[in-house]
Design a protein around this motif. Structure first.
Motif, PDB file in Angstrom:
ATOM      1  N   PHE A  35       0.829  -1.206   0.000  1.00 17.77           N
ATOM      2  CA  PHE A  35       0.000   0.000   0.000  1.00 17.77           C
ATOM      3  C   PHE A  35       0.864   1.258   0.000  1.00 17.77           C
ATOM      4  O   PHE A  35       0.643   2.188  -0.788  1.00 17.77           O
ATOM      5  CB  PHE A  35      -0.925   0.003   1.220  1.00 17.77           C
ATOM      6  CG  PHE A  35      -1.642   1.306   1.434  1.00 17.77           C
ATOM      7  CD1 PHE A  35      -2.754   1.629   0.676  1.00 17.77           C
ATOM      8  CD2 PHE A  35      -1.193   2.214   2.382  1.00 17.77           C
ATOM      9  CE1 PHE A  35      -3.414   2.843   0.862  1.00 17.77           C
ATOM     10  CE2 PHE A  35      -1.830   3.425   2.573  1.00 17.77           C
ATOM     11  CZ  PHE A  35      -2.949   3.739   1.807  1.00 17.77           C
ATOM     12  N   ALA A  36       1.863   1.300   0.890  1.00 15.62           N
ATOM     13  CA  ALA A  36       2.733   2.478   0.965  1.00 15.62           C
ATOM     14  C   ALA A  36       3.524   2.658  -0.330  1.00 15.62           C
ATOM     15  O   ALA A  36       3.679   3.775  -0.825  1.00 15.62           O
ATOM     16  CB  ALA A  36       3.687   2.352   2.158  1.00 15.62           C
ATOM     17  N   LEU A  37       4.009   1.554  -0.899  1.00 10.30           N
ATOM     18  CA  LEU A  37       4.737   1.644  -2.159  1.00 10.30           C
ATOM     19  C   LEU A  37       3.825   2.131  -3.276  1.00 10.30           C
ATOM     20  O   LEU A  37       4.231   2.943  -4.111  1.00 10.30           O
ATOM     21  CB  LEU A  37       5.331   0.279  -2.523  1.00 10.30           C
ATOM     22  CG  LEU A  37       6.091   0.202  -3.852  1.00 10.30           C
ATOM     23  CD1 LEU A  37       7.262   1.173  -3.866  1.00 10.30           C
ATOM     24  CD2 LEU A  37       6.569  -1.221  -4.124  1.00 10.30           C
ATOM     25  N   ALA A  38       2.588   1.643  -3.299  1.00  6.99           N
ATOM     26  CA  ALA A  38       1.635   2.086  -4.322  1.00  6.99           C
ATOM     27  C   ALA A  38       1.380   3.582  -4.209  1.00  6.99           C
ATOM     28  O   ALA A  38       1.342   4.295  -5.219  1.00  6.99           O
ATOM     29  CB  ALA A  38       0.324   1.307  -4.186  1.00  6.99           C
ATOM     30  N   ALA A 195      -4.370   3.728  -4.173  1.00 12.51           N
ATOM     31  CA  ALA A 195      -3.322   2.813  -3.713  1.00 12.51           C
ATOM     32  C   ALA A 195      -3.931   1.581  -3.057  1.00 12.51           C
ATOM     33  O   ALA A 195      -3.473   0.447  -3.271  1.00 12.51           O
ATOM     34  CB  ALA A 195      -2.390   3.530  -2.732  1.00 12.51           C
ATOM     35  N   GLY A 196      -4.974   1.799  -2.265  1.00 16.17           N
ATOM     36  CA  GLY A 196      -5.640   0.674  -1.616  1.00 16.17           C
ATOM     37  C   GLY A 196      -6.283  -0.263  -2.626  1.00 16.17           C
ATOM     38  O   GLY A 196      -6.195  -1.494  -2.502  1.00 16.17           O
ATOM     39  N   ALA A 197      -6.925   0.308  -3.648  1.00 19.05           N
ATOM     40  CA  ALA A 197      -7.568  -0.518  -4.675  1.00 19.05           C
ATOM     41  C   ALA A 197      -6.529  -1.336  -5.443  1.00 19.05           C
ATOM     42  O   ALA A 197      -6.739  -2.534  -5.697  1.00 19.05           O
ATOM     43  CB  ALA A 197      -8.359   0.374  -5.635  1.00 19.05           C
ATOM     44  N   ILE A 198      -5.419  -0.707  -5.805  1.00 23.43           N
ATOM     45  CA  ILE A 198      -4.363  -1.422  -6.531  1.00 23.43           C
ATOM     46  C   ILE A 198      -3.794  -2.549  -5.668  1.00 23.43           C
ATOM     47  O   ILE A 198      -3.579  -3.669  -6.140  1.00 23.43           O
ATOM     48  CB  ILE A 198      -3.258  -0.441  -6.952  1.00 23.43           C
ATOM     49  CG1 ILE A 198      -3.778   0.509  -8.036  1.00 23.43           C
ATOM     50  CG2 ILE A 198      -2.019  -1.189  -7.456  1.00 23.43           C
ATOM     51  CD1 ILE A 198      -2.861   1.672  -8.337  1.00 23.43           C
ATOM     52  N   THR A 199      -3.571  -2.259  -4.391  1.00 20.13           N
ATOM     53  CA  THR A 199      -3.044  -3.275  -3.483  1.00 20.13           C
ATOM     54  C   THR A 199      -4.000  -4.455  -3.357  1.00 20.13           C
ATOM     55  O   THR A 199      -3.583  -5.625  -3.419  1.00 20.13           O
ATOM     56  CB  THR A 199      -2.784  -2.658  -2.099  1.00 20.13           C
ATOM     57  OG1 THR A 199      -1.847  -1.584  -2.222  1.00 20.13           O
ATOM     58  CG2 THR A 199      -2.235  -3.701  -1.131  1.00 20.13           C
ATOM     59  N   SER A 267       6.018   7.936   3.380  1.00 18.05           N
ATOM     60  CA  SER A 267       7.396   7.535   3.057  1.00 18.05           C
ATOM     61  C   SER A 267       8.113   7.015   4.300  1.00 18.05           C
ATOM     62  O   SER A 267       8.841   6.015   4.232  1.00 18.05           O
ATOM     63  CB  SER A 267       8.168   8.717   2.466  1.00 18.05           C
ATOM     64  OG  SER A 267       7.654   9.086   1.204  1.00 18.05           O
ATOM     65  N   ALA A 268       7.910   7.683   5.436  1.00 16.32           N
ATOM     66  CA  ALA A 268       8.534   7.229   6.681  1.00 16.32           C
ATOM     67  C   ALA A 268       8.012   5.847   7.073  1.00 16.32           C
ATOM     68  O   ALA A 268       8.790   4.958   7.459  1.00 16.32           O
ATOM     69  CB  ALA A 268       8.265   8.241   7.793  1.00 16.32           C
ATOM     70  N   ALA A 269       6.707   5.649   6.956  1.00 19.12           N
ATOM     71  CA  ALA A 269       6.129   4.341   7.259  1.00 19.12           C
ATOM     72  C   ALA A 269       6.660   3.274   6.315  1.00 19.12           C
ATOM     73  O   ALA A 269       6.926   2.131   6.724  1.00 19.12           O
ATOM     74  CB  ALA A 269       4.604   4.417   7.172  1.00 19.12           C
TER      75      ALA A 269
END
Length: 412
Positions: A35-38, A195-199, A267-269
């Protein structure tokens, strides 16, 4: 550089904690990392520009990226075979199958780590960032594509692997055809929704493919779909996503302060999650799932196999890690001899150093290796080398910044 230092510390913290977690929370960490990467890659695509009048330039960039991904792979594979394996097994096909797969960890640059740290260092407006962005995406794409024939070697021909290629080709065509033409909201709550949908789609495809054939699950990485989604998003009128690229700490994405704050938090997460995603340092052989048999090594003597899987001691492992880390980064130096007409030697060297950080995609290769029953000292060295490169990410970005400090004084 304070943000780069913070990101580096978060990576270290995540890596340390990962060694005590085992399998606890593995799925949650994986999904959160995706999710974070997306989210990050959508913003990277949002700022990405394509010069459609120069398709040949992108073809050359892909060649450079593929070469920079291939050299580390070949160097590490040769080392694992001719230095770490007993001579009796050097010609054994199962050794080469195993080694070619596990050594692929050295190929992909961590696009998420690289983009976040370069932006945090205030380098987003440089030629180096623009070129490294293209090369990092291409070398991750090349790694994913090459995993397909490597999987063929392990389990034979499967239609699922060709389906991955078809999806990638379609996504690249969409990015080229409809660059920044789709008018959808680009504020952070919506980007998180995308991002959530892609994940969810990528994870659903993976889980669904395991139901069909658990020996060859489809690994559809979020990196390319998320990047393409960002490429498709139209920018609101009057908004210049590159207006503050020169500022240290500026993140990819819209320049609004709230957007920047959210991007920094994500980004930190992501840095913590990448560290948490690292495989355990020591893995015994034969940890394959029930539907994936361990390589048989037919005809090999028990003594040779015992030697291959015998732990040599941490001192020897440390020397192997140092050698593999040097070889994998030496292989990434190819871009330094390219682009002579575009940039000074410091910039070209800086691009090569930008390719050093490894992370989530390389860890994914090692996880796939584990699923095929690969283990032993070579995999331990691979995991530790990946960890060393990860821990050095902040140093690599500092080196890039130092290289660019006096770039204007150098002749092309």
């Amino acid at each position: 550089m304070r943000k780069v230092l913070l990101y580096s510390l978060l990576l270290v913290a995540g890596l340390i904690v990962s060694q005590f977690l085992g399998d606890a929370g593995a799925l949650a960490i994986k999904v959160a990392t995706m999710f974070a990467l997306a989210f990050i890659m959508i913003h990277v695509g949002y700022e990405f520009e394509i010069d459609k009048s120069r398709p040949g330039q992108y073809a050359w960039d892909y060649v450079v990226a593929a070469t920079a991904a291939t050299f580390p792979w070949i160097f590490c594979a040769a080392y694992f075979v001719f230095v770490m394996a007993p001579p009796e097994l050097w010609g054994h096909p199962d050794l080469w199958k195993e080694t070619l797969l596990e050594s692929r960890f050295a190929s992909p640059t961590s696009a998420g780590v690289l983009f976040s740290m370069l932006a945090a260092a205030g380098l987003a407006a440089t030629w180096v960032f623009q070129k490294a962005r293209v090369l990092a995406i291409f070398d991750d794409l090349d790694t994913i594509l090459l995993m397909i024939p490597l999987s063929f070697l392990m389990v034979g021909f499967r239609w699922q692997l060709l389906a991955v290629v078809a999806v990638m080709v379609l996504l690249l065509w969409l990015a080229w055809k409809y660059l920044h033409l789709v008018r959808l909201p680009v504020t952070w709550p919506f980007v998180m929704g995308y991002a959530g949908a892609i994940t969810l789609v990528c994870e659903a495809v993976h889980l669904g493919s395991k139901v069909i054939d658990s020996s060859v699950p489809i690994h559809l990485e979020v990196l390319l779909p998320a990047f393409v989604a960002g490429c498709l998003l139209a920018r609101p009128k009057g908004q210049d996503p590159h207006a503050h690229d020169h500022l240290e700490g500026h993140e990819q994405g819209p320049e609004d302060p709230v957007e920047q704050r959210v991007a920094t938090i994500v980004s930190a997460a992501f840095m913590v999650l990448v560290g948490l995603s690292m495989p355990p340092i020591w893995q015994p052989a034969g940890a394959a799932g029930p539907d994936v048999p361990r390589l048989a090594y037919e005809g090999a003597s028990p003594e040779a196999l015992a030697e291959k899987y015998t732990f040599p001691g941490w001192g020897t492992i440390g020397l192997h890690v140092l050698a593999i880390t040097v070889l994998s980064n030496l292989g990434k130096m190819f871009p330094a001899v390219c682009y002579r007409r575009e940039a000074a030697w410091r910039e070209r060297l800086a691009v090569a150093v930008c390719m050093f950080p490894r992370g989530e995609v390389g860890a994914g290769v090692l996880v796939v290796s584990l699923s095929y029953g690969i283990g032993g000292p070579a995999l331990t060295v691979a995991v530790l080398s990946l960890a060393v490169n990860l821990l050095c990410s902040g140093f690599f970005i500092w080196a890039v910044k130092r290289l660019l400090a006096n770039v204007g004084r150098d002749a092309l």
